[in-house]
Design an enzyme around this catalytic site. Structure first.
Site, PDB file in Angstrom:
ATOM      1  N   PRO A   2       0.812  -1.198   0.000  1.00 40.90           N
ATOM      2  CA  PRO A   2       0.000   0.000   0.000  1.00 40.90           C
ATOM      3  C   PRO A   2       0.844   1.244   0.000  1.00 40.90           C
ATOM      4  O   PRO A   2       1.762   1.384   0.805  1.00 40.90           O
ATOM      5  CB  PRO A   2      -0.758  -0.109   1.318  1.00 40.90           C
ATOM      6  CG  PRO A   2       0.024  -1.071   2.149  1.00 40.90           C
ATOM      7  CD  PRO A   2       1.119  -1.617   1.361  1.00 40.90           C
ATOM      8  N   GLU A   3       0.506   2.136  -0.888  1.00 40.15           N
ATOM      9  CA  GLU A   3       1.106   3.458  -0.901  1.00 40.15           C
ATOM     10  C   GLU A   3       0.000   4.445  -0.512  1.00 40.15           C
ATOM     11  O   GLU A   3      -1.052   4.022  -0.058  1.00 40.15           O
ATOM     12  CB  GLU A   3       1.706   3.742  -2.293  1.00 40.15           C
ATOM     13  CG  GLU A   3       2.691   2.657  -2.725  1.00 40.15           C
ATOM     14  CD  GLU A   3       3.329   2.881  -4.082  1.00 40.15           C
ATOM     15  OE1 GLU A   3       3.555   4.029  -4.457  1.00 40.15           O
ATOM     16  OE2 GLU A   3       3.599   1.883  -4.783  1.00 40.15           O
ATOM     17  N   HIS A  91      -4.341 -16.015   7.623  1.00 39.94           N
ATOM     18  CA  HIS A  91      -3.358 -14.990   7.966  1.00 39.94           C
ATOM     19  C   HIS A  91      -3.906 -13.846   8.813  1.00 39.94           C
ATOM     20  O   HIS A  91      -3.408 -12.725   8.737  1.00 39.94           O
ATOM     21  CB  HIS A  91      -2.698 -14.406   6.707  1.00 39.94           C
ATOM     22  CG  HIS A  91      -2.032 -15.435   5.848  1.00 39.94           C
ATOM     23  ND1 HIS A  91      -2.664 -16.048   4.799  1.00 39.94           N
ATOM     24  CD2 HIS A  91      -0.811 -15.976   5.910  1.00 39.94           C
ATOM     25  CE1 HIS A  91      -1.841 -16.906   4.231  1.00 39.94           C
ATOM     26  NE2 HIS A  91      -0.705 -16.900   4.887  1.00 39.94           N
ATOM     27  N   ARG A 110       2.852 -11.566   4.654  1.00 39.92           N
ATOM     28  CA  ARG A 110       4.317 -11.563   4.872  1.00 39.92           C
ATOM     29  C   ARG A 110       4.723 -11.022   6.241  1.00 39.92           C
ATOM     30  O   ARG A 110       5.876 -11.158   6.638  1.00 39.92           O
ATOM     31  CB  ARG A 110       4.998 -10.760   3.753  1.00 39.92           C
ATOM     32  CG  ARG A 110       4.864 -11.452   2.409  1.00 39.92           C
ATOM     33  CD  ARG A 110       5.433 -10.609   1.285  1.00 39.92           C
ATOM     34  NE  ARG A 110       6.881 -10.557   1.292  1.00 39.92           N
ATOM     35  CZ  ARG A 110       7.609  -9.855   0.415  1.00 39.92           C
ATOM     36  NH1 ARG A 110       7.005  -9.157  -0.513  1.00 39.92           N
ATOM     37  NH2 ARG A 110       8.907  -9.874   0.488  1.00 39.92           N
TER      38      ARG A 110
END
Length: 270
Positions: A2-3, A91, A110
DNA sequence: AACGCGCCCTGTCCGC
DNA sequence: TGCGGACAGGGCGCGT
């Protein structure tokens, strides 16, 4: 992942979905996601009310009275507002159980993301280390030009450094430089004033359009409702190595800078 | 100070 | 079909 546009989309969603909710219970499935002590984290949050949610750089900032829950999504983080009947996901790292059986879930494949609770004073000190917001009035071509004076690194690498200008990551750095016609390998301190002005305009344009399209989903990004963003189809160079430049038809090139892929048109960008 | 690099971690994809 | 290697939206800490 995400930016700025992706984080902004999530923040706007959350203000609609969970503002005013009470966090009744916190489940920490993955303590390594929390900066500092996980038990202290859960104790600090339990029973608090979500006053409002805001964004600073790529951080989601949840105001809980005088404290701030600060969330950075790393590469693959999602922050989801789920209803009482929503099934659990793979997750899931942290579950915030809200009133009415709803929950806000942080999931992260991750686990590069981080969550922490700070006092408003601590957060104020921390956020002062971050650079200028590119969508603010303060961000002018003149300021960008001045900030680039002291650095010899490649402009693409420079743009991703959150101490100068925030919110621009690997995708939008390539996209903004393409729109501005600037070679990503050019040294930051070689930008002329007019080029800095063009780059400022390109950064604001691409970030604004990406917000309008609710962000870029390559693989993992989801908004707070679990939906994909729609900007991926509008990317002009990112992940398009070998494909024709949309302006001149020259094949798009991929190079590596600072260990990250950069995409550009060798003819349009000088 | 500024810069470059390695590392954190899981999943996917591609070539053999 | 299996296997190894490259690569993926970020950020931090290290040595120079």
């Amino acid at each position: 992942m995400p930016e700025l546009p992706e984080v902004e989309t999530i923040v706007r969603d959350l203000n609609r979905l969970v503002e005013g909710a009470t966090i009744e219970r916190v489940e920490v499935e993955r303590p390594d996601l929390i900066r500092g002590d996980a038990d202290a984290f859960a104790r600090a949050i339990r029973g608090r009310t979500i006053d409002r949610i805001s964004r600073r750089a790529k951080n989601i900032v949840v105001a809980l009275g005088d404290d701030r829950l600060v969330i950075n999504l790393g590469m693959t983080g999602n922050l989801l507002a789920l209803g009482p009947d929503a099934p659990s996901l793979s997750h899931e790292g942290i579950r915030f159980h809200l009133d009415g059986g709803r929950r806000m879930v942080y999931r992260d494949i991750r686990r590069f993301g981080r969550l922490e609770v700070l006092s408003d004073n601590q957060w104020e000190t921390r956020q002062q280390q971050l650079g200028v917001e590119p969508l603010s009035d303060e961000f002018t071509g003149e300021l960008l030009h001045r900030l680039t004076r002291t650095s010899r690194v490649a402009i693409k690498t420079w743009l991703m450094d959150q101490r100068r200008v925030v919110g621009v990551g690997n995708i939008y750095a390539s996209e903004a430089l393409f729109r501005a016609g600037i070679d990503p390998r050019r040294r930051a301190n070689s930008l002329s004033r007019p080029r800095a002005q063009r780059l400022r305009e390109a950064i604001q344009a691409v970030l604004g359009e990406a917000i309008d399209f609710r962000g870029t989903t390559l693989l993992d990004y989801r908004d707070a409702s679990g939906e994909e963003g729609a900007f991926a189809g509008r990317l002009r160079v990112y992940d398009r190595a070998g494909q024709p430049c949309p302006v001149c038809g020259t094949p798009i090139r991929r190079i590596v800078q600072g260990g990250r892929s950069t995409f550009f048109c060798p003819r349009c960008q000088r």
